[in-house]
Design an enzyme around this catalytic site. Structure first.
Site, PDB file in Angstrom:
ATOM      1  N   ASP A   1      21.043  36.597  29.300  1.00 19.51           N
ATOM      2  CA  ASP A   1      22.220  36.673  30.147  1.00 19.51           C
ATOM      3  C   ASP A   1      21.962  37.699  31.238  1.00 19.51           C
ATOM      4  O   ASP A   1      21.381  38.745  30.971  1.00 19.51           O
ATOM      5  CB  ASP A   1      23.415  37.142  29.312  1.00 19.51           C
ATOM      6  CG  ASP A   1      24.088  35.960  28.647  1.00 19.51           C
ATOM      7  OD1 ASP A   1      24.128  34.900  29.275  1.00 19.51           O
ATOM      8  OD2 ASP A   1      24.562  36.129  27.514  1.00 19.51           O
TER       9      ASP A   1
ATOM     10  N   ARG B   1      43.655  37.047  47.375  1.00 19.37           N
ATOM     11  CA  ARG B   1      42.242  37.431  47.216  1.00 19.37           C
ATOM     12  C   ARG B   1      41.921  38.705  48.009  1.00 19.37           C
ATOM     13  O   ARG B   1      40.877  38.818  48.637  1.00 19.37           O
ATOM     14  CB  ARG B   1      41.315  36.277  47.641  1.00 19.37           C
ATOM     15  CG  ARG B   1      41.357  35.146  46.613  1.00 19.37           C
ATOM     16  CD  ARG B   1      40.140  34.287  46.673  1.00 19.37           C
ATOM     17  NE  ARG B   1      40.192  33.388  47.808  1.00 19.37           N
ATOM     18  CZ  ARG B   1      39.182  33.197  48.656  1.00 19.37           C
ATOM     19  NH1 ARG B   1      38.070  33.841  48.510  1.00 19.37           N
ATOM     20  NH2 ARG B   1      39.310  32.356  49.653  1.00 19.37           N
TER      21      ARG B   1
ATOM     22  N   LYS C   1      41.220  45.312  51.580  1.00 15.02           N
ATOM     23  CA  LYS C   1      39.817  44.954  51.357  1.00 15.02           C
ATOM     24  C   LYS C   1      39.808  43.613  50.610  1.00 15.02           C
ATOM     25  O   LYS C   1      40.715  43.323  49.828  1.00 15.02           O
ATOM     26  CB  LYS C   1      39.070  46.038  50.563  1.00 15.02           C
ATOM     27  CG  LYS C   1      39.492  46.207  49.100  1.00 15.02           C
ATOM     28  CD  LYS C   1      38.649  47.297  48.475  1.00 15.02           C
ATOM     29  CE  LYS C   1      38.544  47.254  46.960  1.00 15.02           C
ATOM     30  NZ  LYS C   1      39.740  47.284  46.167  1.00 15.02           N
TER      31      LYS C   1
ATOM     32  N   ASP D   1      42.786  50.681  42.273  1.00 17.27           N
ATOM     33  CA  ASP D   1      42.014  49.558  41.739  1.00 17.27           C
ATOM     34  C   ASP D   1      41.213  50.032  40.526  1.00 17.27           C
ATOM     35  O   ASP D   1      40.251  50.773  40.660  1.00 17.27           O
ATOM     36  CB  ASP D   1      41.088  49.050  42.863  1.00 17.27           C
ATOM     37  CG  ASP D   1      40.313  47.816  42.442  1.00 17.27           C
ATOM     38  OD1 ASP D   1      40.359  47.474  41.240  1.00 17.27           O
ATOM     39  OD2 ASP D   1      39.676  47.217  43.308  1.00 17.27           O
TER      40      ASP D   1
END
Lengths: 679, 575
Positions: free
Chosen positions: A304, A379, A392, A341
């Site tokens: 992965d 988004r 952003k 964030d």
């Protein structure tokens, strides 16, 4: 702690236990499992019997010599027993470490809505228990309700707690680990004595050990050679008689035991047990010896991307301003937009701004800001304060945002965004109202040292395939940077299964490491499936190995351990067979010195007397087993080179060395034997 | 002297290489059913044969069916030959009116020719009628060779096919080996031999008056054609008792060269057939080079030992040095027209393969020179080897070498991408086990019984060597006589006959089973981590394993025979 410290090689407690256990192994029923050593034991018994008969009949001419031969034959069996017992002892020591985790605990069983306290050992599959902060989880199971921090140090040695929660890929818990915060409901998935810890303890102790496929094939070779040498010795009696020499049983048996591959025969099972043991030292538990062997044969590794090749998350690595904006200005805006964030990406932006420009994240309260969280529709995310609205997000969305606010998007911006995309990075555009400020370059950070690891793997002849959900462009860039051999982009969980099947259809063996429930089919299909201990119970059941550290790069160590196990076996087989050349030169001239004194010319070692020559060969044959125990237990040193290079090196050491060493060894022993007047 | 030997042996191996490559590639085409230059002539004939015999050429067989076909065919052939020998006095083409062959000798001979051994416990010219020679013995010279080639091809298919159960059709391989390979080459070789003076007729024996006035009977017969297949099919059964030492079988140094080339050609070519079928020519070259190395080693030792001669002669004042006038060395039992090198070369070649033809008497070789033929056979006739049997024997050794040392690269052993697992190991070990059992046990019985000891003609180690040699050549299906041993006795006819049959079929069956087992496997594509079986390291490894396995198995026995004899000779000791 990534590795368990292996016990010192000659750890006194292990040696003591092994000495005792090696006595039990004289039982012919146990010896019969190993045809080579069984022949030694039977012939040793026959020689002993003959000696007793001779003694009764008063035939004591060569008694001293023959008694010594008989003794050393018994020693040969004893040394082989000891080697196996040592390997088992070391396995037991490991198992005891594991077993310490299972102190007697109480469980809070929930039945019919009521909670009752029962001993952990009384739990059965499908029982549901509640475990609160500070309590030990009573058995293997799956979290069905709640989330908790769990300390798994008892199993992994890693003291940092891990999160276990219901649903998702972090739901499996292991008996013996401790909940340190909150409480969880756990559905027990294994009956007592059947947990994977129990199975593992059994395997490392050797009690449940079954011969692996290659071990069986090798045993056939060794048994075949044993029969050939029995034919040689049986026919030698009439041949000798023809020339007027009557060979005595002890001498013939001495020849036989020297010729049959006792070295590898005596060490074979020790090598296998030690291989399992080395895995445990790396905190990997194999469910069968077969899996360890398969690891050496692996042709293709599925890896992965996330967690194995790259650190888990994308990180901000660069601020690229546009239209004459100062870099620091861009950084400040980016930092402001990211203060609320909490995603790893967002945090990495704050950190980068701090590191590059010394900007400290301001207290959220003091700026009275209104944070705009990320949403799938918009988004983008950002912050509104002081009349500024900083955003952003993806470049097309931010471009639209800028235009809505009456701004212009410079062509420069598009080219920067495109360039970042081509490098495999993710561009995040930052704008302040109508004014585009620049771009944040987010990228996957390749784990340190991964390039070198891939070089090692490729040198071993393995194909490495990176699996990622990223788009092909991003995937290609990461593949290039990390040096992985191949990649599959935009992969779904089903992709893994398909790749494994495709590779297997070409005859290749595939290894993969996985943790999630949706990895389970692929883990089951793979020839070597390593489940992470932190993963789901489904994944752990499907794989044939469990990595207690949940470290995805562990797969590479597993492959190396598998190869080392096979090399050790091959090296000692080659050595054992090559040894026979010298033994002939010791024994044959000694056997026929009376009938054919010319054969003395073959006594190139100039051994003192016929008796000392035979005795020295037998002693060498026994002592070499002891001398090679460390090699069998530690494994032959392994370097990741191409097969041709490894083969040349090992052929020189164990093939040519195997021819030469006994000449020296037998000569030295003969000098001692002669000096002590033993024969 | 050294230059002479090096030149001859070097030229010989160069010619073998030059012949074997095109022949090997040609055989790969033949057995794949691809078009060849001989098709227009042979295809119609082939179709007729299949129609008459009821063979369905497109229906391939699995290994069991293949083995059963081969066994039935061989058994039927053996019975017919036995009947021919027993009834020859009632049958035509018997101008000398030779009587029926004794039952034990007839059994021994039938076993011998069916197994491609061609051990002859009789003298051809005084025992066998022309019919028996041509319809019985020569027939078997062709079909036993063809059967060997067929089995080798089937084994190759097993090694190279993937996930398959079938390994070819025995009848098709047999017919194609005979028509496309053996017959055309024999035709050419026969003509060349006739040109060199080898007779090819059905005349009664000629009575000649010698200079001294005595009468000499000179045997005649269809020699040239039999000679050709005798060498090409590594049969070795001579038309005359003296075999290739007889001037009618091998009149000139040129025929001698042709004969040794014929002996090696198919065995050597099959390595390239293997490489071509495996899709990696270097795999074939690895086997070829291994064989060539072992051959050169043997030829060098034998030549050196024969040239060194017997030190006893020097003490008697006899000059055994090579000079312009004599080849020197040990010339006992050798033909002057061949000298030391050609005799040593022939002895090496004939025992590297399962041929067993001789142009000198091996009984008269120096002990060390005699050890070379003995050891060549004990290695298992895999140095180019018997037609077919050499290649499959070598493949088993390759499997063994890969298994012993292959683990040292850190993978479970594989050959041509096929994993060597317990089942393959069991079959390979069976193959390897049977061989020494067939030699050591009966030889042990022979030296311990009156019947066995009655056959030997020399006391001491040399007598032991005679017995050991006899069982070795029988198990290896070589058939060369060490001479000296009187083998036409009930004991030896029966034991050697049985050993020959076991040595052929008890080894063919495990190797076919091995091929069947490998055919079913998938092949792992090679990578940098794969054990390389097509390079120099593998050649060294394979050579080492072959020598060590053979040496470990036979060293004690050889020590009591040729080795002790050589040491005694060097010390001027006699028995």
């Amino acid at each position: 702690m990534a590795e368990r410290k292996p016990a010192a090689l000659w750890e006194p407690t292990i040696v003591k236990g092994a000495l005792i256990n090696s006595l039990y192994k004289f039982d012919p029923r146990i010896q019969a499992r190993n045809p080579v050593m069984f022949v030694v034991e039977v012939t040793a018994a026959a020689v002993t019997l003959i000696l007793c008969v001779n003694l009764f009949q008063g035939d004591t001419k060569l008694l001293g010599f023959e008694v010594q031969i008989a003794l050393w034959l018994w020693f040969t069996v004893a040394f082989a027993n000891f080697a196996e017992a040592m390997a088992e002892g070391r396995g037991k020591a490991q198992a005891d470490n594991l077993r310490k985790t299972r102190t007697e605990t109480q469980a809070h069983l929930i039945r019919d809505g009521a909670e009752m306290v029962v001993p952990a050992t009384s739990l059965r599959r499908d029982d549901v228990v509640i475990v609160r902060a500070g309590e030990v989880i009573p058995g293997d199971g799956t979290v069905i309700e709640g989330v908790a921090a769990v300390n798994e140090a008892a199993i992994t040695g890693e003291s940092a707690p891990v999160i276990r929660e219901s649903g998702g890929d972090r739901s499996a818990v292991t008996g013996g680990t401790t909940v340190i915060s909150d409480s969880i409901k756990v559905k027990i998935t294994a009956n007592p004595g059947e947990t994977f810890l129990d199975r593992m303890i059994g395997l490392v102790e050797g009690a449940e050990r079954q011969k692996t496929p290659n071990e069986i094939a090798l045993s056939i070779l060794l048994a075949g050679l044993t029969i050939v040498f029995m034919l040689v010795c049986v026919s030698l009696y009439p041949f000798a008689l023809y020339g007027g020499t009557v060979l005595s049983l002890p001498v013939l048996v001495a020849l036989l035991v020297c010729l049959i591959p006792t070295t590898i025969g005596g060490l074979l099972s020790a090598i296998g047990i030690a291989g399992m043991d080395r895995l445990v030292q790396h905190n990997v538990l194999a469910m069968s010896g077969r899996a360890v062997e398969a690891a050496g044969d692996v042709d293709t590794l599925l890896l992965d991307k996330t967690g194995t090749i790259t650190l888990g998350n994308r990180m901000a690595t660069e601020f690229i301003p546009v239209g004459g904006v100062e870099p620091a200005q861009l950084a400040e805006a980016a930092q402001l937009a990211s203060l609320a964030d909490e995603t790893p990406e967002g945090r990495s932006i704050v950190v980068l701004a701090k590191n590059r420009f010394g900007l400290r994240g301001r207290e959220l309260a003091e700026i009275h800001a209104n944070f705009i969280p990320f949403s799938a529709q918009t988004r983008m995310s950002g912050v509104d304060f002081d009349g500024r609205s900083i955003r952003k997000g993806a470049s097309d969305r931010i471009a639209a945002f800028v235009r809505e606010n009456g701004g212009e998007v410079p062509a420069e911006l598009d080219s920067i965004v495109e360039a970042i995309g081509k490098q495999g990075g993710t561009p995040l555009v930052v704008a302040d109202g109508p004014r585009p400020l620049g771009v944040i370059h987010l990228k996957d950070v390749i784990k340190e040292g991964i390039r070198e690891r891939f070089q090692r793997l490729h040198a071993m002849g393995l194909r490495t395939v990176m699996i990622t959900g990223d788009n092909p462009l991003t995937a290609a860039a990461i593949a290039k940077e990390s040096g992985v051999g191949d990649f599959v982009a935009e992969a779904t969980p089903e992709t893994k299964l398909k790749i494994i099947r495709d590779e297997q259809a070409q005859g290749k063996l595939v290894a993969m490491i996985g943790d999630g429930t949706n990895d389970a089919p692929a883990l089951a299909q793979a020839d070597v499936g390593i489940a992470m201990n932190a993963g789901t119970q489904a994944a752990r059941e499907a794989g044939n190995m469990v990595d207690l550290d949940s470290n995805p790069t562990k797969i590479m160590e597993v492959v190396e351990i598998g190869k080392q196990l096979l090399i050790t076996r091959g090296a000692l087989t080659t050595f054992s067979i090559a040894n026979d050349v010298a033994k002939y030169f010791a024994i044959i001239p000694a056997m026929f010195v009376v009938g054919y004194p010319q054969l003395q010319a073959l006594n190139i070692m100039r051994l003192a007397t016929p008796q000392s020559a035979i005795l020295s060969a037998v002693i060498f044959n026994a002592l070499i087993i002891i001398a090679l125990i460390p090699l069998a237990l530690r494994g032959v040193s392994y370097r990741p080179l191409g097969a041709a290079a490894i083969l040349t090196r090992n052929l020189l050491i164990y093939g040519l060395g195997g021819v030469i060493v006994p000449f020296i060894g037998i000569k030295l022993i003969d000098m001692v034997v002669a000096a002590l007047h033993l024969a | 002297m050294f230059e002479n030997a090096a030149l001859q042996i070097g030229l010989f191996i160069a010619l073998v290489t030059a012949i074997s490559v095109p022949l090997g590639l040609y055989m790969a085409r033949v057995f794949a059913g691809e078009p060849t230059i001989l098709d227009p002539a042979l295809r119609p004939l082939e179709r007729v044969i299949y129609r008459v015999c009821g063979v369905h050429p497109e229906a391939e067989q699995n290994w069991v069916e293949y083995a059963v076909s081969m066994l039935l065919f061989s058994m039927a052939g053996m019975l017919v030959l036995y009947a021919l020998e027993r009834l020859q006095q009632f049958l035509p083409f018997n101008p000398q009116h030779l009587g029926a062959v004794a039952p034990d000798l007839a059994f021994n001979t039938a076993a011998s020719f069916t197994t491609n051994t061609n051990w002859q416990a009789y003298s051809g010219e005084t025992t066998m009628s022309y019919l028996t020679q041509m319809a019985g013995l020569a027939f078997h010279n062709f079909v036993s060779a063809a059967a060997g080639i067929a089995v080798a091809i089937a084994v190759i298919r097993g090694f190279v096919r993937r996930s398959a159960r079938i390994i070819g059709n025995f009848w098709v391989d047999l017919v194609r080996a005979t028509l496309w390979v053996l017959l055309p080459i024999c035709a050419i070789l026969t003509l060349m031999l006739v040109w060199q003076g080898v007779p090819e007729n059905l005349s009664p024996y000629v009575r000649a008056k010698t200079v001294e006035g005595a009468t000499q009977v000179i045997a005649q017969g269809p020699v040239a054609s039999q000679e050709a297949i005798k060498e090409l099919g590594t049969n070795g059964g001579g038309f005359f008792n003296a075999n290739s030492a007889h001037p009618y079988e091998n009149p000139t140094p040129l025929t001698n060269l042709l004969e040794v080339l014929a002996i090696f050609s198919i065995g050597a070519a099959l390595t390239h057939t293997f490489g071509a079928m495996a899709g990696d020519r270097r795999q074939g070259w690895a086997l070829f080079v291994t064989m060539a190395l072992l051959f050169v080693l043997g030829a060098a030792v034998a030549t050196w030992s024969e040239q060194s001669g017997n030190p006893q002669f020097a003490t008697l004042g006899i000059d055994t040095h090579a000079s312009a006038l004599q080849s020197g060395g040990n010339m006992e039992g050798k033909e002057v027209r061949f000298g030391i090198v050609d005799s040593a070369l022939f002895a090496t070649v004939t025992t590297d393969t399962s041929c067993g033809a001789v142009n000198s008497m091996h009984d008269s070789l120096t002990p060390l020179g005699g050890l070379v033929p003995l050891l060549n056979m004990q290695i298992g006739e895999i140095i180019f080897g018997g037609v077919g049997s050499g290649l499959y024997g070598m493949l088993v050794m390759a499997v063994l070498a890969v298994f012993i040392a292959g683990l040292m690269v850190g993978r479970t052993p594989e050959y041509l991408g096929k994993k060597i697992e317990a089942r393959e190991m069991k079959l390979a070990m069976l193959f390897i086990l049977i061989f020494p059992a067939l030699i050591l046990l009966p030889a042990g019985i022979a030296v311990a019984t009156k019947a066995g000891l009655a056959g030997i003609s020399n006391p001491g180690p040399h007598g032991f060597t005679q017995i050991l040699y006899a069982f070795t050549e029988a198990a290896a299906n070589n058939g060369s006589a060490f001479a000296g041993l009187n083998a036409n006795t009930l004991f030896y006819n029966v034991t050697l006959g049985a050993v020959m049959l076991f040595g052929r079929f008890m080894m063919m069956i495990p190797v076919l089973a091995l091929a069947g087992s490998l055919a079913e496997k998938k092949a792992v594509p090679p990578s940098a981590g794969t054990f390389p079986t097509n390079g120099a390291i593998f050649v060294v490894l394979l050579t080492g394993v072959i020598l060590i396995v053979a040496a470990l198995t036979f060293f004690p026995a050889d020590a009591l025979g040729p080795i002790v004899e050589q040491l005694a000779m060097l010390r001027h000791q006699l028995y």
